[in-house]
Write an enzyme that holds these catalytic residues in place. Structure first.
Site, mmCIF file in Angstrom:
data_model
loop_
_atom_site.group_PDB
_atom_site.id
_atom_site.type_symbol
_atom_site.label_atom_id
_atom_site.label_comp_id
_atom_site.label_asym_id
_atom_site.label_seq_id
_atom_site.Cartn_x
_atom_site.Cartn_y
_atom_site.Cartn_z
ATOM 1 N N LYS A 89 0.812 -1.226 0.000
ATOM 2 C CA LYS A 89 0.000 0.000 0.000
ATOM 3 C C LYS A 89 0.842 1.271 0.000
ATOM 4 O O LYS A 89 0.439 2.298 -0.526
ATOM 5 C CB LYS A 89 -0.946 0.018 1.203
ATOM 6 C CG LYS A 89 -2.122 -0.924 1.037
ATOM 7 C CD LYS A 89 -3.162 -0.671 2.095
ATOM 8 C CE LYS A 89 -4.415 -1.493 1.848
ATOM 9 N NZ LYS A 89 -4.198 -2.939 2.166
ATOM 10 N N GLU A 111 -9.795 7.566 3.987
ATOM 11 C CA GLU A 111 -10.707 6.732 4.767
ATOM 12 C C GLU A 111 -10.084 5.345 4.853
ATOM 13 O O GLU A 111 -9.281 4.953 4.016
ATOM 14 C CB GLU A 111 -12.089 6.673 4.123
ATOM 15 C CG GLU A 111 -12.357 5.483 3.218
ATOM 16 C CD GLU A 111 -11.727 5.600 1.853
ATOM 17 O OE1 GLU A 111 -11.565 6.734 1.368
ATOM 18 O OE2 GLU A 111 -11.376 4.560 1.280
ATOM 19 N N SER A 377 1.492 -9.893 -1.220
ATOM 20 C CA SER A 377 1.122 -8.489 -0.982
ATOM 21 C C SER A 377 1.489 -7.954 0.391
ATOM 22 O O SER A 377 1.719 -6.762 0.556
ATOM 23 C CB SER A 377 -0.381 -8.297 -1.221
ATOM 24 O OG SER A 377 -1.140 -9.150 -0.387
HETATM 25 C C1 LIG Z 1 -5.080 -3.907 1.649
HETATM 26 C C2 LIG Z 1 -4.444 -5.196 1.330
HETATM 27 C C3 LIG Z 1 -4.895 -6.008 0.268
HETATM 28 C C4 LIG Z 1 -6.111 -5.668 -0.540
HETATM 29 O O1 LIG Z 1 -6.060 -4.464 -1.221
HETATM 30 P P1 LIG Z 1 -5.833 -4.398 -2.791
HETATM 31 O O2 LIG Z 1 -6.104 -2.986 -3.143
HETATM 32 O O3 LIG Z 1 -6.798 -5.351 -3.435
HETATM 33 O O4 LIG Z 1 -4.437 -4.807 -3.054
HETATM 34 C C5 LIG Z 1 -4.216 -7.171 -0.016
HETATM 35 N N1 LIG Z 1 -3.147 -7.566 0.716
HETATM 36 C C6 LIG Z 1 -2.689 -6.830 1.749
HETATM 37 C C7 LIG Z 1 -1.505 -7.329 2.513
HETATM 38 C C8 LIG Z 1 -3.321 -5.632 2.093
HETATM 39 O O5 LIG Z 1 -2.842 -4.918 3.127
#
Ligand SMILES: *Cc1c(COP(=O)(O)O)cnc(C)c1O
Length: 393
Positions: A89, A111, A377
Site C-alpha cells: 500500500k 478513509e 502483498s
Molecule cells: C489492503 C491489502 C490487500 C487488498 O487491497 P488491494 O487494493 O486489493 O491490493 C491485499 N493484501 C494486503 C496485505 C493488504 O494490506
C-alpha cells in the site's frame, strides 16, 4: 484492444467518474494534472528515490523451492511483504503524497476500513510533515485498535464515522464530505484502484513498479520477462493491478485474480465480487459490486480485513467480464490453511489476504515448467492474533 484505462477512465464499460457536482472541481484538478506531474523528471526522481531508500525497493523476486516441489510447478514470490510498513500500500501513498505536494495541497484526508491504508497514509504524512485526517467507522475503530494506535502514534487524527453501519462506506462518505468542504488545500488519498477517474488509473500506475520489477528480475532468473501466470489477491485490486500492469495487454501471460469467498460464495457471508456482483456505482465508479435487488450495497465479509470490500476496481471488473482474467474465490478456511502451509514450507508468514492467493494451488493445476509468480502483498504480523485464534496456537 487494451485492458488499460482510456482517457475518460473507462476499462471497457467500467470506470468513469460518477460524482456529485460539488466534487467535480477536485477530481477535475487531479485529472488535468496527474499524467503530466507523473512524467516530470523531478517527480520521477523523488518517487523512485523514496521507493528505493524509504520503502526498500526493489523487493526481491524469490524462487519458492519447497512450495514449487509440493505443487510440481515453478513458483516465484514477489516480496511486497518486505516493503516498509509490511505491504504494497505504501507504494501508492508515497506517489499520492508527492502528487499532493505538486498540486500545492497542505492537508491530507483518507478513509480506512481495516486501518492498513490509514497507517500507510499516516506514515507518508509524517514523512512529509503534512496534516493528516483519517476517517474510520466507529465499529472499525473498536475492531482495529492496533492500527488506530499506529495512526495516532504517527501523528494522524482518526475521526470516527458515526452514521449508517459505522464501517468503511460511512467513512468514505465522511471523507467525500470533507473534500467537498475543503477543495483548495486538501488532497484525498484513496487506497486502492477504486473511486472516480483518475484514481484507478493513477493508483495502478503507482503500483506498476511491481510488474516493472518482475519483468527485469524474471529476465535475469529465467531468461524471459514473462511468467506463464501472475497471481494476486483482490480486495479493491491495487496489489493485483500493480502485479498485472505491464502484462495486461500481453496475452501470453495468464492473469489470475483471487477473491475472498468468506464462509462460502453462497453463504451470505462473503466478498466474492466477481461471482456475486452486478453492475452498479460505488465510490464514484461504475463497476461490479455486491448489492441487493433494489441496489443497496451488501455488507461484505471475509476473515481478512483487506479483502472485505463489496466491489472491485473497474480494471478488474473488465478483466472478469472480458475473460482476460481468471477469477477464483477462496474461503476463509482454505486461506488460513494455505497461510500455515506457506509459513512452514518457506518460513514466510503471509498476510491473510495473500494466503487467499496461495490457496489456489490446491484447486488450480499448473504444468511442471510453468512459471507462476504470486504477488506476496503483505506480511502476516498484523494477522497473528487471527492465526492464533484459528489454529489455537
Ligand atoms: C489492503 C491489502 C490487500 C487488498 O487491497 P488491494 O487494493 O486489493 O491490493 C491485499 N493484501 C494486503 C496485505 C493488504 O494490506
Amino acid at each position: 484492444m487494451t485492458y488499460h484505462a482510456n482517457e475518460k477512465g473507462y476499462y471497457g464499460e467500467f470506470g468513469g467518474a460518477f460524482i456529485p457536482e460539488m466534487l467535480y472541481p477536485n477530481t477535475e484538478e487531479l485529472r488535468q494534472n496527474y499524467l503530466q506531474i507523473m512524467e516530470e523528471p523531478s517527480f520521477i526522481e523523488e518517487f523512485r528515490g523514496l521507493l528505493k531508500d524509504y520503502v526498500g525497493r526493489p523487493t526481491p523476486l524469490y524462487f519458492a523451492k519447497r512450495l514449487s516441489d509440493k505443487y510440481q510447478t515453478k513458483i516465484y514470490l514477489k516480496r511486497e511483504d518486505l516493503c516498509h510498513t509490511g505491504a504494497h500500500k505504501v507504494n501508492n501513498t508515497i506517489g499520492q503524497i508527492l502528487m499532493a505536494k505538486r498540486l500545492g495541497k497542505t492537508r491530507i484526508i483518507a478513509e480506512t476500513g481495516a486501518g492498513q491504508h490509514g497507517v500507510a497514509t499516516a506514515t507518508v504524512c509524517a514523512l512529509m510533515g503534512i496534516e493528516c485526517v483519517v476517517y474510520m467507522g466507529e465499529i472499525d475503530i473498536s475492531r482495529q485498535a492496533p492500527n488506530v494506535a499506529r495512526m495516532k502514534m504517527l501523528g494522524a487524527e482518526v475521526r470516527p464515522a458515526l452514521s449508517g453501519s459505522r464501517t468503511l462506506k460511512d467513512a468514505t462518505n465522511e471523507a467525500i464530505r470533507d473534500w467537498i468542504n475543503n477543495p483548495v488545500n486538501t488532497h484525498y488519498i484513496i487506497g486502492s484502484v477504486v473511486g472516480p477517474h483518475p484514481y484507478p488509473d493513477m493508483v495502478a500506475r503507482f503500483q506498476a513498479v511491481i510488474s516493472e520489477e518482475i519483468q527485469s528480475q524474471l529476465l535475469e532468473k529465467e531468461g524471459t520477462p514473462n511468467p506463464d501466470y501472475i497471481v494476486a489477491c483482490v480486495g479493491g485490486g491495487s496489489n493485483a493491478a500493480g502485479a498485472y500492469y505491464h502484462y495486461l495487454d500481453n496475452e501470453d501471460v495468464g492473469i489470475i485474480a483471487v477473491e475472498a469467498a468468506g464462509k462460502g460464495i453462497h453463504s451470505g457471508e462473503s466478498a466474492a465480487t466477481s461471482a456475486l456482483g452486478k453492475v452498479g456505482i460505488i465510490h464514484g465508479s461504475k463497476t461490479l459490486l455486491m448489492q441487493t435487488s433494489d441496489g443497496q450495497i451488501t455488507e461484505p465479509y471475509s476473515i481478512s480485513a483487506g479483502l472485505d470490500y463489496p466491489g472491485v476496481g473497474p480494471m478488474h471488473a473488465n478483466l472478469f467480464t472480458s475473460g482476460r482474467g481468471e477469477f477464483i474465490s477462496i474461503t476463509d478456511d482454505e486461506a488460513m490453511n494455505a497461510g500455515l502451509l506457506v509459513s512452514q514450507l518457506e518460513g514466510i508468514i503471509p498476510a491473510i489476504e495473500t494466503s487467499h492467493a496461495f490457496a489456489i494451488f490446491d484447486y488450480r493445476k499448473f504444468k511442471q515448467d510453468d512459471i507462476v509468480v504470486v504477488n506476496l502483498s503483505g506480511r502476516g504480523d498484523k494477522d497473528l492474533q487471527t492465526y492464533i485464534d484459528y489454529f489455537k496456537l
